[in-house]
Design a protein around this motif. Sequence first.
Motif, PDB file in Angstrom:
ATOM      1  N   GLY A  20       0.798  -1.223   0.000  1.00  0.00           N
ATOM      2  CA  GLY A  20       0.000   0.000   0.000  1.00  0.00           C
ATOM      3  C   GLY A  20       0.829   1.271   0.000  1.00  0.00           C
ATOM      4  N   GLU A  21       0.187   2.364  -0.344  1.00  0.00           N
ATOM      5  CA  GLU A  21       0.845   3.658  -0.461  1.00  0.00           C
ATOM      6  C   GLU A  21       1.392   4.149   0.878  1.00  0.00           C
ATOM      7  OE1 GLU A  21       2.204   6.811  -2.793  1.00  0.00           O
ATOM      8  OE2 GLU A  21       1.038   5.079  -3.492  1.00  0.00           O
ATOM      9  N   GLU A  22       0.651   3.914   1.954  1.00  0.00           N
ATOM     10  CA  GLU A  22       1.072   4.413   3.271  1.00  0.00           C
ATOM     11  C   GLU A  22       2.387   3.781   3.712  1.00  0.00           C
ATOM     12  OE1 GLU A  22      -0.665   4.737   7.844  1.00  0.00           O
ATOM     13  OE2 GLU A  22      -2.005   4.220   6.194  1.00  0.00           O
ATOM     14  N   VAL A  23       2.519   2.472   3.507  1.00  0.00           N
ATOM     15  CA  VAL A  23       3.765   1.791   3.862  1.00  0.00           C
ATOM     16  C   VAL A  23       4.898   2.277   2.972  1.00  0.00           C
ATOM     17  CG1 VAL A  23       4.955  -0.439   3.973  1.00  0.00           C
ATOM     18  CG2 VAL A  23       2.580  -0.251   4.739  1.00  0.00           C
ATOM     19  N   TYR A  24       4.602   2.471   1.693  1.00  0.00           N
ATOM     20  CA  TYR A  24       5.621   2.957   0.761  1.00  0.00           C
ATOM     21  C   TYR A  24       6.165   4.310   1.205  1.00  0.00           C
ATOM     22  CZ  TYR A  24       7.540   5.178  -3.411  1.00  0.00           C
ATOM     23  OH  TYR A  24       8.359   5.854  -4.277  1.00  0.00           O
ATOM     24  N   VAL A  25       5.299   5.228   1.599  1.00  0.00           N
ATOM     25  CA  VAL A  25       5.740   6.551   2.058  1.00  0.00           C
ATOM     26  C   VAL A  25       6.610   6.421   3.304  1.00  0.00           C
ATOM     27  CG1 VAL A  25       4.966   8.757   3.003  1.00  0.00           C
ATOM     28  CG2 VAL A  25       3.783   7.761   1.040  1.00  0.00           C
ATOM     29  N   SER A  26       6.230   5.529   4.212  1.00  0.00           N
ATOM     30  CA  SER A  26       7.027   5.320   5.425  1.00  0.00           C
ATOM     31  C   SER A  26       8.415   4.796   5.081  1.00  0.00           C
ATOM     32  CB  SER A  26       6.319   4.333   6.366  1.00  0.00           C
ATOM     33  OG  SER A  26       5.124   4.877   6.875  1.00  0.00           O
ATOM     34  N   LEU A  27       8.485   3.880   4.109  1.00  0.00           N
ATOM     35  CA  LEU A  27       9.784   3.355   3.685  1.00  0.00           C
ATOM     36  C   LEU A  27      10.646   4.453   3.070  1.00  0.00           C
ATOM     37  CD1 LEU A  27       8.679  -0.025   2.047  1.00  0.00           C
ATOM     38  CD2 LEU A  27       9.703   0.293   4.303  1.00  0.00           C
ATOM     39  N   CYS A  28      10.022   5.322   2.279  1.00  0.00           N
ATOM     40  CA  CYS A  28      10.755   6.434   1.663  1.00  0.00           C
ATOM     41  C   CYS A  28      11.284   7.393   2.719  1.00  0.00           C
ATOM     42  CB  CYS A  28       9.857   7.184   0.685  1.00  0.00           C
ATOM     43  SG  CYS A  28       9.448   6.258  -0.814  1.00  0.00           S
ATOM     44  N   ARG A  29      10.475   7.670   3.723  1.00  0.00           N
ATOM     45  CA  ARG A  29      10.918   8.566   4.796  1.00  0.00           C
ATOM     46  C   ARG A  29      12.061   7.943   5.586  1.00  0.00           C
ATOM     47  NH1 ARG A  29       4.841  10.227   6.878  1.00  0.00           N
ATOM     48  NH2 ARG A  29       4.500  11.961   5.401  1.00  0.00           N
ATOM     49  N   GLY A  70       6.660 -12.162   5.109  1.00  0.00           N
ATOM     50  CA  GLY A  70       6.063 -12.486   6.406  1.00  0.00           C
ATOM     51  C   GLY A  70       4.554 -12.389   6.433  1.00  0.00           C
ATOM     52  N   GLY A  71       3.978 -11.717   5.435  1.00  0.00           N
ATOM     53  CA  GLY A  71       2.526 -11.681   5.326  1.00  0.00           C
ATOM     54  C   GLY A  71       1.829 -10.558   6.059  1.00  0.00           C
ATOM     55  N   SER A  72       2.569  -9.576   6.576  1.00  0.00           N
ATOM     56  CA  SER A  72       1.915  -8.478   7.299  1.00  0.00           C
ATOM     57  C   SER A  72       1.126  -7.570   6.362  1.00  0.00           C
ATOM     58  CB  SER A  72       2.959  -7.650   8.055  1.00  0.00           C
ATOM     59  OG  SER A  72       3.553  -8.404   9.081  1.00  0.00           O
ATOM     60  N   GLY A  73       1.524  -7.521   5.100  1.00  0.00           N
ATOM     61  CA  GLY A  73       0.769  -6.769   4.096  1.00  0.00           C
ATOM     62  C   GLY A  73       0.632  -5.301   4.427  1.00  0.00           C
ATOM     63  N   ARG A  74      -0.581  -4.793   4.254  1.00  0.00           N
ATOM     64  CA  ARG A  74      -0.828  -3.365   4.450  1.00  0.00           C
ATOM     65  C   ARG A  74      -0.784  -2.939   5.910  1.00  0.00           C
ATOM     66  NH1 ARG A  74      -2.909  -0.993  -0.257  1.00  0.00           N
ATOM     67  NH2 ARG A  74      -3.123  -2.513  -1.947  1.00  0.00           N
ATOM     68  N   ARG A  75      -0.673  -3.880   6.804  1.00  0.00           N
ATOM     69  CA  ARG A  75      -0.568  -3.553   8.228  1.00  0.00           C
ATOM     70  C   ARG A  75       0.869  -3.700   8.730  1.00  0.00           C
ATOM     71  NH1 ARG A  75      -5.599  -5.973  11.569  1.00  0.00           N
ATOM     72  NH2 ARG A  75      -4.813  -4.310  12.939  1.00  0.00           N
ATOM     73  N   THR A  76       1.799  -3.682   7.803  1.00  0.00           N
ATOM     74  CA  THR A  76       3.205  -3.890   8.150  1.00  0.00           C
ATOM     75  C   THR A  76       3.684  -2.929   9.227  1.00  0.00           C
ATOM     76  OG1 THR A  76       3.742  -4.763   5.964  1.00  0.00           O
ATOM     77  CG2 THR A  76       5.557  -3.876   7.255  1.00  0.00           C
ATOM     78  N   MET A  77       3.374  -1.641   9.085  1.00  0.00           N
ATOM     79  CA  MET A  77       3.901  -0.647  10.016  1.00  0.00           C
ATOM     80  C   MET A  77       3.258  -0.735  11.402  1.00  0.00           C
ATOM     81  SD  MET A  77       6.175   0.477   8.115  1.00  0.00           S
ATOM     82  CE  MET A  77       6.874   1.464   9.432  1.00  0.00           C
ATOM     83  N   GLU A  78       2.258  -1.602  11.541  1.00  0.00           N
ATOM     84  CA  GLU A  78       1.645  -1.817  12.857  1.00  0.00           C
ATOM     85  C   GLU A  78       2.351  -2.930  13.625  1.00  0.00           C
ATOM     86  OE1 GLU A  78      -2.551  -2.469  12.498  1.00  0.00           O
ATOM     87  OE2 GLU A  78      -2.762  -0.944  10.935  1.00  0.00           O
TER      88      GLU A  78
END
Length: 257
Positions: free
Chosen positions: A70-79, A102-110
């Motif tokens: 997802g876009e939110e995780v991508y932005v966090s990775l860029c930051r 690992g399968g965390s998907g769009r909830r990775t940053m959680e």
Amino acid sequence: MEEKYIICEDSLEGIFTAIYDAYALREGHGHLHVQVGEEDNYRLFASYLHSKPDDVKTDKVIRTVKDRLGEEVYVSLCRAAASYDREKGDAVYHTVVDGITGGSGRRTMENLRNPYVRKTFELARRTANEVCHELEFIRFQELEQGILYSRIGPENNVMPFVMPHFADRLSVENFMIHDEKRGIFGIHPAKKEWYLVSNAEGFNHQALKWSGKERQYQELFVFFHKIIAIKERYNSRLQQQMLPLRFQDYMVEFGFK
């Protein structure tokens, strides 16, 4: 299994290319690491691979991250990749592994129980906070040619996040922002797309000449800043908490240095 370190360039492209190369090895991820920049002392019983930035590999990683995480995780990775922290490469790499493999998907940053995800989260938050500060504290000066110029010295590489903000709000202006710590210039020609320039050798901001009214406006702004201050309510500790000293060096009301 022998530990392997993939050494990459200190850039988003460098880190994402190294992530692509790590997956291409097809050896699992527990013994693989992404390292930004060369080691001062090489580790025993470890091998080192070098990864050069590749636009095609970078685009593939970006598409995969956006589609799977997802876009939110991508932005966090860029930051996080824009951080000054030397361990950011490994943190971003294993965060991607947690999300995709690992399968965390769009909830990775959680998934803050994962130390790599927690590290990425902290780095991304630190960069985001500095971006917010720069958007508030950047001061432009008008040069003789009518170009707006600003000088900054951030801890993290905030230029890719700062430039879109001002390009949107100053779309009809010719302006540039100079990150003097990294030797990077964000250039925005009026009514055109902005771009970055690096390694401008011989540049000396002290040799720049201001427009006729620039110095007058600076003096007026400094006077305004002083006259609205309430001496009895001056609190230097609170001021430094809200406005760290490292930003004050680049602000006209505190005197440019």
